[in-house]
Design a protein around this motif. Sequence first.
Motif, PDB file in Angstrom:
ATOM      1  N   ALA A 170      -7.868   1.106  -2.402  1.00 34.17           N
ATOM      2  CA  ALA A 170      -6.899   0.294  -2.854  1.00 34.17           C
ATOM      3  C   ALA A 170      -6.495  -0.422  -1.736  1.00 34.17           C
ATOM      4  CB  ALA A 170      -6.005  -0.073  -3.857  1.00 34.17           C
ATOM      5  N   TYR A 171      -6.175   0.670  -0.609  1.00 30.47           N
ATOM      6  CA  TYR A 171      -5.678   0.244   0.335  1.00 30.47           C
ATOM      7  C   TYR A 171      -6.705   0.108   1.910  1.00 30.47           C
ATOM      8  CZ  TYR A 171      -3.114   1.013   4.149  1.00 30.47           C
ATOM      9  OH  TYR A 171      -2.625   1.201   5.844  1.00 30.47           O
ATOM     10  N   ALA A 172      -7.797   0.091   1.617  1.00 34.19           N
ATOM     11  CA  ALA A 172      -9.010  -0.374   2.656  1.00 34.19           C
ATOM     12  C   ALA A 172      -9.078  -1.829   2.248  1.00 34.19           C
ATOM     13  CB  ALA A 172     -10.236   0.760   1.698  1.00 34.19           C
ATOM     14  N   GLY A 173      -8.411  -2.327   1.158  1.00 31.34           N
ATOM     15  CA  GLY A 173      -8.977  -3.418   1.645  1.00 31.34           C
ATOM     16  C   GLY A 173      -7.919  -4.789   2.057  1.00 31.34           C
ATOM     17  N   ALA A 187       0.711  -0.881   0.332  1.00 34.17           N
ATOM     18  CA  ALA A 187      -0.040   0.091  -0.286  1.00 34.17           C
ATOM     19  C   ALA A 187       0.896   0.989  -0.186  1.00 34.17           C
ATOM     20  CB  ALA A 187      -0.697  -0.133   0.933  1.00 34.17           C
ATOM     21  N   ILE A 188       1.771   1.130   1.094  1.00 32.89           N
ATOM     22  CA  ILE A 188       3.427   2.583   1.066  1.00 32.89           C
ATOM     23  C   ILE A 188       3.604   2.728   0.033  1.00 32.89           C
ATOM     24  CG2 ILE A 188       4.824   3.311   1.926  1.00 32.89           C
ATOM     25  CD1 ILE A 188       3.768   1.882   5.099  1.00 32.89           C
ATOM     26  N   SER A 189       3.161   1.666  -1.320  1.00 33.63           N
ATOM     27  CA  SER A 189       4.671   1.560  -2.747  1.00 33.63           C
ATOM     28  C   SER A 189       3.807   2.335  -3.137  1.00 33.63           C
ATOM     29  CB  SER A 189       5.409   0.864  -2.930  1.00 33.63           C
ATOM     30  OG  SER A 189       3.903  -0.307  -3.506  1.00 33.63           O
ATOM     31  N   LYS A 190       2.681   2.559  -3.049  1.00 33.94           N
ATOM     32  CA  LYS A 190       1.383   3.491  -4.143  1.00 33.94           C
ATOM     33  C   LYS A 190       1.450   4.962  -3.809  1.00 33.94           C
ATOM     34  CE  LYS A 190      -0.991  -0.955  -5.243  1.00 33.94           C
ATOM     35  NZ  LYS A 190      -2.303  -1.492  -5.181  1.00 33.94           N
ATOM     36  N   GLU A 247      -7.596  -0.376   8.486  1.00 25.95           N
ATOM     37  CA  GLU A 247      -7.949  -0.306   7.094  1.00 25.95           C
ATOM     38  C   GLU A 247      -8.783   0.665   6.391  1.00 25.95           C
ATOM     39  OE1 GLU A 247      -4.999   1.232   7.618  1.00 25.95           O
ATOM     40  OE2 GLU A 247      -3.710   0.180   9.179  1.00 25.95           O
ATOM     41  N   ASP A 248      -9.431   0.026   6.431  1.00 25.55           N
ATOM     42  CA  ASP A 248     -10.948   0.110   5.580  1.00 25.55           C
ATOM     43  C   ASP A 248     -11.659   1.359   6.179  1.00 25.55           C
ATOM     44  OD1 ASP A 248     -13.272  -0.658   3.699  1.00 25.55           O
ATOM     45  OD2 ASP A 248     -14.425  -1.508   5.187  1.00 25.55           O
TER      46      ASP A 248
END
Length: 203
Positions: A162-165, A107-110, A170-171
């Motif tokens: 995307a991170y929420a998934g 996630a952080i890479s995005k 995190e969602d």
Amino acid sequence: MTKGKFTVQLCNFDALGLISASDIRHYIEKSVPDWHLQGIPSISYCPEAFVGFQDNQKGAVIGLYNNMTHEISVRVVEWKGIDNCLRQLRHVLDDNQLSMLQRKRIAISKAYVQFRIAEKRVLSSICHEIGHHVYSLLSQQDPSFIERWRHLYDEADEYVTAYAGSSEKEDFAECYMTYINDRDMMQQGVFHAEYDELRRWFS
């Protein structure tokens, strides 16, 4: 939305040079019910974690919520890949925080942002971390909350980001952030159940 005395300390944001502490205070006071902040002693920018970069270089805004102290911190780092970022942060993070960041590698890479537009990302990161705090508060105040949100997460066909998934926590934090910043998006049919749950806690 209940309003009262703002008690959270905002630290070091003038050193960031992107957004002032008074602007952040105004944003939070306008957007977040007071009780959502209960128990948060401070929201800080950590300048020791900053690595400078030019406007045309990519960087990442990283927010962290400390489950023990309930402190929120924001870091802005030059981005040359997640491994380099973790090395840069190793001297300012404890083992638990490093472990958490490593779990968020994908996630952080995005999380690329242009430095010149990172102000919006700073505010979003703060909202996301407040969302983690609210998740903790609700899990204590409403015994059925965790079960309801886990059901929403498990049954979702689509996530707000995307991170929420990556997990139900995190969602919630991503939905919380989106509810504050883009309520129209949360009212879309696919997210209506999450919107209805969040609206309960903002009224």
